[in-house]
Design a protein around this motif. Structure first.
Motif, PDB file in Angstrom:
ATOM      1  N   ASN A 401     119.293 121.393 -27.087  1.00 28.50           N
ATOM      2  CA  ASN A 401     118.177 122.062 -26.769  1.00 28.50           C
ATOM      3  C   ASN A 401     117.926 121.728 -25.096  1.00 28.50           C
ATOM      4  N   GLU A 402     118.732 121.166 -24.696  1.00 28.38           N
ATOM      5  CA  GLU A 402     117.436 120.325 -23.241  1.00 28.38           C
ATOM      6  C   GLU A 402     118.031 121.446 -22.153  1.00 28.38           C
ATOM      7  N   THR A 403     117.808 122.442 -22.053  1.00 26.98           N
ATOM      8  CA  THR A 403     117.957 123.986 -21.815  1.00 26.98           C
ATOM      9  C   THR A 403     117.502 123.501 -20.477  1.00 26.98           C
ATOM     10  N   ALA A 404     116.340 123.389 -20.292  1.00 26.54           N
ATOM     11  CA  ALA A 404     115.783 123.931 -19.233  1.00 26.54           C
ATOM     12  C   ALA A 404     116.478 124.031 -17.911  1.00 26.54           C
ATOM     13  N   VAL A 405     116.053 125.075 -16.984  1.00 24.28           N
ATOM     14  CA  VAL A 405     116.907 125.550 -16.187  1.00 24.28           C
ATOM     15  C   VAL A 405     116.121 126.142 -14.780  1.00 24.28           C
ATOM     16  N   GLU A 406     116.031 125.809 -13.732  1.00 24.52           N
ATOM     17  CA  GLU A 406     114.742 126.898 -13.159  1.00 24.52           C
ATOM     18  C   GLU A 406     116.180 127.933 -12.515  1.00 24.52           C
ATOM     19  N   PRO A 407     115.145 129.859 -12.935  1.00 22.22           N
ATOM     20  CA  PRO A 407     116.281 130.318 -12.740  1.00 22.22           C
ATOM     21  C   PRO A 407     117.199 130.821 -11.368  1.00 22.22           C
ATOM     22  N   SER A 408     117.441 131.256 -10.910  1.00 26.65           N
ATOM     23  CA  SER A 408     118.069 131.651  -9.429  1.00 26.65           C
ATOM     24  C   SER A 408     117.110 131.785  -8.789  1.00 26.65           C
ATOM     25  N   THR A 409     116.411 132.501  -9.237  1.00 30.62           N
ATOM     26  CA  THR A 409     115.102 133.468  -8.139  1.00 30.62           C
ATOM     27  C   THR A 409     114.065 134.155  -8.773  1.00 30.62           C
ATOM     28  N   SER A 410     113.297 134.192  -8.497  1.00 30.51           N
ATOM     29  CA  SER A 410     112.016 133.830  -9.023  1.00 30.51           C
ATOM     30  C   SER A 410     111.540 136.538  -8.952  1.00 30.51           C
ATOM     31  N   ASP A 411     112.258 136.378  -8.660  1.00 27.67           N
ATOM     32  CA  ASP A 411     112.185 138.058  -8.500  1.00 27.67           C
ATOM     33  C   ASP A 411     112.531 138.582  -9.901  1.00 27.67           C
ATOM     34  N   ASP A 412     110.826 139.105  -9.982  1.00 34.33           N
ATOM     35  CA  ASP A 412     111.636 140.412 -11.125  1.00 34.33           C
ATOM     36  C   ASP A 412     113.097 141.325 -11.511  1.00 34.33           C
ATOM     37  N   ILE A 723     128.188 130.673 -33.723  1.00 35.39           N
ATOM     38  CA  ILE A 723     127.138 131.062 -32.077  1.00 35.39           C
ATOM     39  C   ILE A 723     126.877 129.741 -31.622  1.00 35.39           C
ATOM     40  N   GLY A 724     127.434 128.912 -30.989  1.00 35.11           N
ATOM     41  CA  GLY A 724     127.676 128.039 -29.894  1.00 35.11           C
ATOM     42  C   GLY A 724     125.862 127.412 -29.760  1.00 35.11           C
ATOM     43  N   VAL A 725     125.983 127.103 -28.266  1.00 35.27           N
ATOM     44  CA  VAL A 725     124.676 126.548 -28.219  1.00 35.27           C
ATOM     45  C   VAL A 725     123.814 127.848 -27.752  1.00 35.27           C
ATOM     46  N   PRO A 726     122.318 127.255 -27.913  1.00 36.67           N
ATOM     47  CA  PRO A 726     121.021 128.471 -27.147  1.00 36.67           C
ATOM     48  C   PRO A 726     121.611 128.346 -24.692  1.00 36.67           C
ATOM     49  N   THR A 727     121.051 129.100 -24.651  1.00 37.13           N
ATOM     50  CA  THR A 727     121.013 130.201 -22.567  1.00 37.13           C
ATOM     51  C   THR A 727     119.859 128.914 -22.362  1.00 37.13           C
ATOM     52  N   ASP A 728     119.448 129.308 -21.381  1.00 40.94           N
ATOM     53  CA  ASP A 728     119.167 128.720 -20.019  1.00 40.94           C
ATOM     54  C   ASP A 728     117.129 128.644 -20.631  1.00 40.94           C
ATOM     55  N   ASN A 729     116.431 127.685 -20.984  1.00 40.82           N
ATOM     56  CA  ASN A 729     114.915 128.153 -20.960  1.00 40.82           C
ATOM     57  C   ASN A 729     114.795 128.004 -22.675  1.00 40.82           C
TER      58      ASN A 729
END
Length: 997
Positions: A401-412, A723-729
């Protein structure tokens, strides 16, 4: 507000009752030592002081105990509404609301109840009562009525003029209570109180409910070297069934716990004491009523002084369990409650007060005592011990659950698409038969759609229906809606008109974009504007402003089957998509070489994985409208240039049956249902070692994919692929049947949190509150209803469901919706729908108790006119009754077998070689003996579904008809769909083979 709103205090009702000895005792406390009970409700949203004051007035008139004043030795209703004070709660320190002076001070003046509204985030509402007029349960009764009035409901009221005095009057054998000697050292030993005008309190929210909690707390708090004594308050209302009173009904008894005694034995003794009437064995001394209040006050002052001087108290702690509260009782139209907790001002000379309540899937604990130099630190340390004992960090914490990642862009996603279109205007974006669109062309056309929608008033939070097949027009329309700042509502044209009209009406969509083949359909509500996508003026040069889209803006709504029998729309925001797309582009290694076929209906959220991420990376979407046939799959897999697939395991199983060897594929991502290891192994062989087979998991409410696991044939040896591990954030928690964190290796319900979580259900705040909840630490999660366990690898393995929901061909199905529609037919008295079979052979079966004669064909027509194809049962069986288990649930094992193939061999008259070959193919796919398949047997009634049907057609083409006759055979697919019998398939195969002879 309801019709019962009052703007003036209600007049006195004439309510009177005698003051009980216990109440006289509390009434005599000196003002600075007065015992005060508080019930604090915490939540978010809006709750105005004005509406709260009006609700308090109405609820207090119904609960006159909140307006009492003493008249001699009698309580009398003053008619004065308890005051509502408003406090600014912004900027509070770590102690938060607990340290507010307004909650520290005793209540002064009359009446002896008040409400404090603490504005901020969260909002807190404290219902405060002098212990002389109420106990904790009484204060809770009053608070719940206030929230009923806030919802526009009638208060239940508490009109009964009774208290614990009446209970003890029925028990003349009860002895008078004598306080034990002051010889005990409290659980906060060494924290000598120095200020008896201010108390210190701590709070812990602990996940789940904990059976035998009082016993567990008692053993945890017992000293290692000596026994401990605890006072256990008990609510006596159960001795007056049906009574509704806010008065003091609390009595209790002392429980001694030996050092080293286990919680089980303490709980057993506790239950035995309760059964033996320990709580009513000692009555408050009636002689108290003969003492003047001044004398009681003097006695309390003396008791308090001696306790401090001796550092000795009547018990080590007070352990009070207020009970369980349903969170739904605390909501209002604008306010969502997240928790409730008790907060008690300690009694003079009394021990530390530990109060417990269960609410909203958590256990709230507060511990309070008079202020001292070390009190705050000791309280926090003790609460930490309690929290760790009840909810170990090892169960709460998962490295995955340590998935905190800053998205590569802030663009919508809109600005990201437009940036890509500007970077690669001539690159291929959409590849369809006879029509290919570059990025520049897709940007232009979607801009025309956006401008048209804006001219009609579409904008933020506007829902725009989209009735379209998997087509270029659909992709253009979706991006046009998003660029208009609106949200799209995908509608599958294969659904009946009644279904489409119902979803548009439920959503309130004012506009519907319609693909040309559906323009003549009469399925739009009268007030919904219809726009034919292909008829828009794409020669125009629209000026479309492109402001940044905030994360909380609605992007799309997809309807799913509803457990209440009514479909529900899931609201996905731009923030969900921004985070998901950033992760997907990286994780799936998308780039300009990516070519991803659109296989799923746009009304199925699997389609979003194709519609959005490839266009963020310069890739292309391969569009092939129409029904998915073996021929279409053959083209997509061998000559379309596709490099990746995003599909359900059922579709993957179908591809495995085609006998193809696709090349050029880098990744195959499955989603939507359980992926069995056998299907994954076969797929790895079909696509080759250079293609990654990736299993994913993600309910519609959590934006497409929430966990991921690359299949590894060497290590994935269980029946299903993890089913694996969680996605980013994103985070995934497993909660057991008590709502506690499930230890590793044990089964728990999958609860999903993070940036991809849906806003909720459109127009359904009730279901939103049930499914989107907050954990004890405040984390908002979606309760999926799926059961899983944590593997030693740290990954999750899907196991089963907690309810009746099933997955068929990737579609999430609530049988209740089908049952509701079936029982809407006048001939159906009762129905039940259950899945039969497993994996790709799973099919829905309906069992019907009929009021009068009706045919299966008539019921099928009834369902087909109201429901999507995937909700229509493959078989309908008439029964005289629905068998039930001893628990009142449907006994599925006692229901008759729906498919006749298992009944035994059937007569075979002169079967030729073609018929024998076709029967052998059916037998392998349906897991039946070929001898049990009659000439007029229907493929679907033997347990087949649409994908198995396609697999059957492909197998017949490959092994019976041959390549030279495949075109002629596939040209008759429509005939086979309408007549899927063994005889018809064999005749068609024979004719196709003869055309090439």
């Amino acid at each position: 507000m309801s019709q019962h709103t009052l703007t003036e205090p209600a007049p006195a009702t004439g309510f009177r009752r005698p003051i009980a000895p216990s109440e006289w005792f509390f009434l005599g406390h000196p003002a600075e030592l007065a015992a005060t009970l508080q019930i604090v409700v915490e939540g978010t949203g809006t709750l105005g002081a004005g509406e709260l004051r009006e609700a308090v007035a109405v609820a207090s008139a119904a609960c006159p105990g909140s307006r009492l004043v003493p008249d001699g030795r009698t309580w009398a209703d003053s008619g004065v509404t308890p005051r509502v004070r408003v406090v600014d709660g912004r900027g509070l320190g770590a102690a938060g609301v607990l340290a507010l002076p307004e909650l520290q001070a005793p209540i002064t003046g009359e009446p002896r109840c008040e409400v404090v509204l603490v504005e901020g985030d969260p909002i807190s509402v404290a219902f405060r009562a002098d212990h002389a007029v109420m106990d904790a349960k009484g204060a809770l009764t009053w608070a719940l009525d206030v929230f009923r009035v806030l919802r526009g409901e009638l208060p239940l009221g508490a009109p009964d003029p009774v208290s614990d005095r009446d209970v003890f009057a029925d028990l003349p054998e009860a002895e008078e209570l004598v306080t034990p000697g002051y010889t005990q050292a409290p659980v906060l030993d060494g924290c000598e109180p120095t200020d008896h005008t201010r108390f210190v309190a701590g709070r812990r929210s602990i996940q789940g409910s904990h059976p035998a909690l009082v016993a567990k707390l008692a053993t945890l708090l017992t000293r290692e070297d000596a026994p401990s004594l605890f006072y256990i308050p008990v609510d006596l209302r159960h001795r007056r069934p049906g009574v509704r009173s806010t008065a003091n009904f609390s009595s209790g008894f002392y429980l001694q716990v030996e050092a080293g005694e286990d919680a089980g034995s303490v709980h057993e003794r506790l239950l035995r004491e309760l059964a033996d009437g320990a709580a009513v064995r000692k009555a408050p001394p009636t002689g108290l009523l003969d003492m003047p209040l001044s004398q009681v006050a003097e006695a309390m002052t003396t008791i308090d002084r001696r306790s401090r001087e001796r550092d000795a108290y009547p018990s080590d702690a007070v352990l009070a369990h207020v009970g369980r509260v349903e969170l739904d009782l605390l909501h209002t139209p604008g306010f969502t409650a997240h928790s409730l907790y008790p907060l008690a001002r300690p009694c003079p000379g009394g021990a530390p007060e530990l109060n417990v309540v269960e609410v909203g899937g958590r256990t709230e604990i507060t511990l309070a005592w008079w202020a001292g130099a070390r009190t705050a630190g000791r309280i926090e340390a003790l609460l930490d011990r309690i929290a760790e004992e009840l909810s170990p960090a090892a169960d709460r914490y998962r490295a995955a659950n340590e998935t905190a990642v800053e998205p590569s862009t802030s663009d919508d996603i809109v600005r990201r698409f437009l940036h890509q279109a500007a970077e690669t205007p001539d690159a291929l974006a959409l590849d369809a038969p006879g029509e290919k669109l570059t990025y520049a062309e897709l940007a232009h056309r979607s801009g025309v759609v956006a401008a048209t929608l804006r001219e009609l008033g579409a904008g933020p939070e506007t829902l725009v229906g989209l009735l379209s097949d998997r087509s270029v027009a659909a992709v253009v329309a979706i991006w046009g809606v998003l660029r208009a700042g609106a949200a799209y509502l995908p509608l599958d044209p294969v659904n009946p008109d009644a279904r489409i009209a119902g979803l548009l009406a439920d959503s309130g969509a004012p506009i519907c974009l319609v693909e040309r083949p559906s323009r003549e359909r009469d399925c739009l509500p009268p007030d919904c504007v219809k726009l034919v996508i292909e008829d828009l003026d794409f020669a125009a040069e629209p000026a479309v402003p492109e402001p940044a889209i905030p994360d909380d803006r609605l992007a799309y709504v997809i309807y799913t089957s509803g457990s209440t029998g009514k479909p529900k729309g899931v609201e996905i925001t731009h923030g969900c998509l921004r985070h998901y797309v950033a992760w997907a582009v990286r994780e799936f290694e998308l780039d300009h070489r990516t070519r991803l076929p659109l296989l799923a209906s746009i009304a199925f959220d699997v389609s979003v994985n194709t519609l959005l991420p490839p266009l963020m990376a310069g890739g292309a979407i391969v569009v092939r409208p129409g029904e998915i046939t073996p021929g279409l799959l053959h083209e997509l897999l061998t000559s379309s240039g596709a490099t990746m697939l995003s599909l359900t395991p059922s579709h993957l199983a179908l591809i495995n049956h085609l006998g193809l060897r696709p090349t050029g594929f880098r990744k195959v991502v499955t989603m939507g249902e359980l992926l069995t290891t056998s299907v994954a192994r076969e797929a790895q062989e079909v696509f080759g070692p250079d293609c990654a087979i990736v299993n994913s998991y993600g309910p519609t409410e959590t934006t497409i994919v929430m966990t991921l696991h690359p299949f590894d044939a060497a290590t994935d040896t269980r029946g299903s692929v993890p089913i694996g591990v969680p996605t980013d954030n994103s985070t995934v928690f497993l909660l057991d049947a008590h709502g506690r964190f499930a230890p590793a290796g044990t089964t728990g319900e999958v609860c999903i949190g993070g940036a991809q979580l849906a806003r909720g259900y459109l127009g359904r705040p009730d279901i939103t509150r049930q499914k989107f909840v907050r954990l004890a630490d405040g984390t908002r999660v979606y309760r999926s209803g799926d059961l899983a366990r944590l593997l030693p690898t740290g990954e999750l393995e899907f196991l089963a469901r907690t309810d009746d929901q099933v997955k068929v061909l990737g579609h999430r199905i609530e049988p209740a919706e089908i049952v509701r529609t079936l029982e809407g037919h006048p001939a159906v008295a009762r129905a039940v729908v259950v899945p039969r079979g497993t994996g790709e052979q799973k099919a829905l079966c309906a069992y019907v108790v009929a009021r009068h004669e009706v045919t299966t064909e008539e019921l099928h027509r009834h369902l087909a006119g109201l429901l999507p194809k995937y909700l229509i049962p493959a078989a309908t069986v008439f029964v005289t009754d629905i068998p039930q288990t001893v628990n009142g649930k449907v006994d599925v094992r006692a229901l008759p077998e729906p498919f006749p193939a298992g009944s035994g061999p059937v007569a075979q008259e002169n079967r030729d070689a073609v018929t024998e070959q076709v029967a052998a193919i059916w037998a392998e796919l349906l897991d039946v003996s070929p001898d049990h398949i009659a000439a007029d047997a229907d493929f679907h009634e033997l347990g087949g579904n649409s994908l198995l049907f396609l697999a059957m057609v492909a197998a017949v083409t490959r092994t019976v008809v041959g390549e030279s006759g495949s075109e002629a055979f596939n040209a008759q697919l429509g005939r086979l769909v309408h007549e899927p019998t063994l005889k018809s398939v064999a005749e068609t195969a024979r004719e196709a083979a003869m055309t090439t002879a």
